[in-house]
Design a protein around this motif. Sequence first.
Motif, PDB file in Angstrom:
ATOM      1  N   ALA A 132       2.387  -1.272   2.285  1.00  0.00           N
ATOM      2  CA  ALA A 132       0.948  -1.137   2.881  1.00  0.00           C
ATOM      3  C   ALA A 132       0.798  -0.828   3.846  1.00  0.00           C
ATOM      4  N   LYS A 133       1.338  -0.989   4.864  1.00  0.00           N
ATOM      5  CA  LYS A 133       1.899  -0.167   6.671  1.00  0.00           C
ATOM      6  C   LYS A 133       2.026   1.205   5.815  1.00  0.00           C
ATOM      7  N   ALA A 134       3.087   1.954   4.776  1.00  0.00           N
ATOM      8  CA  ALA A 134       3.596   3.367   4.959  1.00  0.00           C
ATOM      9  C   ALA A 134       2.220   3.800   3.974  1.00  0.00           C
ATOM     10  N   LYS A 135       1.149   2.747   3.415  1.00  0.00           N
ATOM     11  CA  LYS A 135       0.323   3.905   2.605  1.00  0.00           C
ATOM     12  C   LYS A 135      -0.814   4.110   3.807  1.00  0.00           C
ATOM     13  N   ALA A 136      -1.239   2.923   4.870  1.00  0.00           N
ATOM     14  CA  ALA A 136      -2.263   3.329   5.807  1.00  0.00           C
ATOM     15  C   ALA A 136      -1.612   3.689   6.963  1.00  0.00           C
ATOM     16  N   LEU A 137      -0.351   4.009   6.509  1.00  0.00           N
ATOM     17  CA  LEU A 137      -0.257   5.395   8.159  1.00  0.00           C
ATOM     18  C   LEU A 137       0.029   6.387   7.228  1.00  0.00           C
ATOM     19  N   ARG A 138      -0.073   6.937   5.675  1.00  0.00           N
ATOM     20  CA  ARG A 138      -0.272   8.184   5.262  1.00  0.00           C
ATOM     21  C   ARG A 138      -1.371   8.503   5.555  1.00  0.00           C
TER      22      ARG A 138
ATOM     23  N   ARG B  53       2.298  24.655   3.263  1.00  0.00           N
ATOM     24  CA  ARG B  53       1.730  23.613   2.103  1.00  0.00           C
ATOM     25  C   ARG B  53       1.180  23.645   2.136  1.00  0.00           C
ATOM     26  N   PRO B  54      -0.424  22.845   1.598  1.00  0.00           N
ATOM     27  CA  PRO B  54      -1.555  22.833   1.415  1.00  0.00           C
ATOM     28  C   PRO B  54      -1.656  21.389   1.423  1.00  0.00           C
ATOM     29  N   GLY B  55      -1.173  20.738   1.726  1.00  0.00           N
ATOM     30  CA  GLY B  55      -1.583  19.627   2.576  1.00  0.00           C
ATOM     31  C   GLY B  55      -0.294  18.540   0.869  1.00  0.00           C
ATOM     32  N   GLY B  56      -0.784  16.565   1.320  1.00  0.00           N
ATOM     33  CA  GLY B  56       0.489  16.060   1.032  1.00  0.00           C
ATOM     34  C   GLY B  56       1.979  15.592   1.484  1.00  0.00           C
ATOM     35  N   TYR B  57       1.794  15.791   2.715  1.00  0.00           N
ATOM     36  CA  TYR B  57       2.997  16.147   4.062  1.00  0.00           C
ATOM     37  C   TYR B  57       3.839  14.936   4.078  1.00  0.00           C
ATOM     38  N   THR B  58       3.584  13.564   3.221  1.00  0.00           N
ATOM     39  CA  THR B  58       4.388  12.454   3.543  1.00  0.00           C
ATOM     40  C   THR B  58       4.908  12.430   1.798  1.00  0.00           C
ATOM     41  N   ARG B  59       5.746  11.654   1.623  1.00  0.00           N
ATOM     42  CA  ARG B  59       6.328  11.310   0.315  1.00  0.00           C
ATOM     43  C   ARG B  59       6.544   9.247   0.725  1.00  0.00           C
TER      44      ARG B  59
ATOM     45  N   GLY C 177      13.547 -12.100   3.315  1.00  0.00           N
ATOM     46  CA  GLY C 177      13.054 -13.033   4.067  1.00  0.00           C
ATOM     47  C   GLY C 177      12.120 -13.815   3.590  1.00  0.00           C
ATOM     48  N   ASP C 178      10.937 -12.599   3.119  1.00  0.00           N
ATOM     49  CA  ASP C 178       9.353 -12.912   2.882  1.00  0.00           C
ATOM     50  C   ASP C 178       9.349 -12.861   1.443  1.00  0.00           C
ATOM     51  N   ASN C 179      10.285 -11.442   1.285  1.00  0.00           N
ATOM     52  CA  ASN C 179      10.129 -11.065  -0.121  1.00  0.00           C
ATOM     53  C   ASN C 179       8.635  -9.867  -0.707  1.00  0.00           C
ATOM     54  N   ALA C 180       8.663  -8.746   0.806  1.00  0.00           N
ATOM     55  CA  ALA C 180       7.484  -8.035   1.165  1.00  0.00           C
ATOM     56  C   ALA C 180       8.327  -7.009   0.652  1.00  0.00           C
ATOM     57  N   GLU C 181       6.701  -6.144   0.013  1.00  0.00           N
ATOM     58  CA  GLU C 181       7.321  -5.281  -0.726  1.00  0.00           C
ATOM     59  C   GLU C 181       8.277  -4.063   0.568  1.00  0.00           C
ATOM     60  N   MET C 182       8.961  -2.909   0.249  1.00  0.00           N
ATOM     61  CA  MET C 182       9.174  -2.204   1.392  1.00  0.00           C
ATOM     62  C   MET C 182       9.229  -0.657   0.753  1.00  0.00           C
ATOM     63  N   ALA C 183       9.050   0.041   1.417  1.00  0.00           N
ATOM     64  CA  ALA C 183       8.931   1.416   1.161  1.00  0.00           C
ATOM     65  C   ALA C 183       9.639   2.406   2.455  1.00  0.00           C
ATOM     66  N   PHE C 184       9.726   3.504   2.238  1.00  0.00           N
ATOM     67  CA  PHE C 184      10.359   4.178   3.182  1.00  0.00           C
ATOM     68  C   PHE C 184       9.366   5.717   2.752  1.00  0.00           C
TER      69      PHE C 184
END
Length: 179
Positions: free
Chosen positions: A39-45, A90-96, A105-112
Amino acid sequence: MRHGKKVNHLGRTDSHRKAMLANMATSLIKHKRITTTLAKAKALRTYVEPLITKSKSDTTHSRRTVFAYLKDKEAVTILFREVSEKVATRPGGYTRIIKLENRLGDNAEMAFIELVDYNEVYGAKAAAEKKTTRRRGGAKKKATEVAVEATEEVKAEEPAVAEEASATETPATEEKKED
């Protein structure tokens, strides 16, 4: 219904969320890859991609605008010097965002989340491949060209073989042929 709710508040107050996203964006720019929850990764994007687009035009106004979001001089310098050069075409899409296993610990969905142009694994592969255009009948033309070249080589070799054979004959056999 979610009508008009574009911002994921992430269970934080407005000031806390803005500070957290600014710190995460700074870390992403400095380290080129960070691990966080999905969720934080999507907000950061949605937070960092407009800043990267803004960094393509290196003006005083764009630097001040980006600094208002990041609040870190070093990150702004890296963004405008290094990152903006890599993403210039690059016209956009700078992050992956790549999903990882859930946190123990809390079974949170993780991503990089990473900057696309700084990944060595995908970058080396893309650079090695040569982009070609696809055309109809291209394979047929290549096959016929190879066949034509092969027949030309065989025809060129036949006179050379005949000359070698005549050179290896002895003078005695040549005299017999004359009789």
